[in-house]
Design an enzyme around this catalytic site. Sequence first.
Site, PDB file in Angstrom:
ATOM      1  CG  HIS A  70      17.578  -2.304  -0.994  1.00 22.00           C
ATOM      2  ND1 HIS A  70      17.620  -0.759  -1.109  1.00 22.00           N
ATOM      3  CD2 HIS A  70      16.435  -2.262  -0.344  1.00 22.00           C
ATOM      4  CE1 HIS A  70      16.778  -0.107  -0.616  1.00 22.00           C
ATOM      5  NE2 HIS A  70      15.996  -1.044  -0.047  1.00 22.00           N
ATOM      6  NE  ARG A  71      11.557  -1.773  -2.743  1.00 24.13           N
ATOM      7  CZ  ARG A  71      12.070  -0.703  -1.856  1.00 24.13           C
ATOM      8  NH1 ARG A  71      12.404   0.358  -2.591  1.00 24.13           N
ATOM      9  NH2 ARG A  71      11.846  -0.906  -0.858  1.00 24.13           N
ATOM     10  CG  ASP A 113      10.054  -7.526   4.754  1.00 26.57           C
ATOM     11  OD1 ASP A 113       9.432  -6.032   5.125  1.00 26.57           O
ATOM     12  OD2 ASP A 113      10.612  -7.890   5.740  1.00 26.57           O
ATOM     13  CB  SER A 114      13.411  -3.579   1.801  1.00 23.06           C
ATOM     14  OG  SER A 114      12.205  -2.754   1.650  1.00 23.06           O
ATOM     15  CE  LYS A 119       8.813  -0.974   0.643  1.00 24.47           C
ATOM     16  NZ  LYS A 119       8.367  -2.268   1.495  1.00 24.47           N
ATOM     17  CG  PHE A 137      10.690   5.758  -0.482  1.00 18.42           C
ATOM     18  CD1 PHE A 137      10.474   5.009   0.322  1.00 18.42           C
ATOM     19  CD2 PHE A 137      10.956   5.506  -1.961  1.00 18.42           C
ATOM     20  CE1 PHE A 137      10.475   3.481  -0.387  1.00 18.42           C
ATOM     21  CE2 PHE A 137      10.997   4.540  -2.432  1.00 18.42           C
ATOM     22  CZ  PHE A 137      10.679   3.330  -1.841  1.00 18.42           C
ATOM     23  CG  HIS A 161      -2.166  -1.065   1.189  1.00 24.15           C
ATOM     24  ND1 HIS A 161      -3.096  -0.820   0.813  1.00 24.15           N
ATOM     25  CD2 HIS A 161      -2.069  -2.544   1.324  1.00 24.15           C
ATOM     26  CE1 HIS A 161      -3.982  -2.016   0.868  1.00 24.15           C
ATOM     27  NE2 HIS A 161      -3.119  -2.919   1.438  1.00 24.15           N
ATOM     28  CG  ASN A 162       5.634   2.690   0.559  1.00 21.28           C
ATOM     29  OD1 ASN A 162       5.805   3.552  -0.442  1.00 21.28           O
ATOM     30  ND2 ASN A 162       6.473   2.566   1.597  1.00 21.28           N
ATOM     31  CE  LYS A 165      16.165   4.242  -3.504  1.00 24.06           C
ATOM     32  NZ  LYS A 165      14.914   4.558  -3.020  1.00 24.06           N
TER      33      LYS A 165
END
Length: 196
Positions: free
Chosen positions: A180-181, A70-71, A14, A152, A10-11, A175
């Site tokens: 990581h993402r 999940d991070s 992201k 963010f 829901h972010n 970025k």
Amino acid sequence: MFTKLLLATHNTNKVNELKSMLSSYKIEIISASELNLPDIEETGTTFAENAILKAEALSDLSGLACLADDSGLCVDALDGRPGVYTARYAPNRDFDKGMDKLLQELKDKPLSERKAHFSCVLALKTPSKHCQTFEGRVDGTISLSKHGNEGFGFDPVFIPQGYSQTFAEMSKEQKANLSHRGKALKQFIKEVFETV
């Protein structure tokens, strides 16, 4: 192969980041909030466990292929905290206050003792297959103060290794290439879109 992908979040930050990274692939991307799906409680003790929990639950609820993330931020001087509790570390998920809290906890530490890394695990669950996971990590340092307005979460206090800027001072493209993402998503793309 699926044509529609549900993002188990829901972010909106992201969602926008993932949509941007997947924009060159012919796939419809929708978020959990667009389908009024619930937030799945993160009861796992690792990033992988939490990502799998969310992907499986929302794939089952929607009948769609689901990608969950999940991070979190792991700080060496804090014994790996906040780790899987990164979102909850920030009071009421206010990351500005979360960064203030982090900087306060590290206030007596010089830059050389502020090593940290961001970890991300993406879990993909399709109705017909078992869950697959893809992991990314970026090492770096927690800065002495907040810098930059991009990104963010904890981006304004994280300086990736080999750079002098925080993630929040970098362009989205820069970025995405380092994060990581971004690294986890590259593995996902290679597996899902580029494997013949």
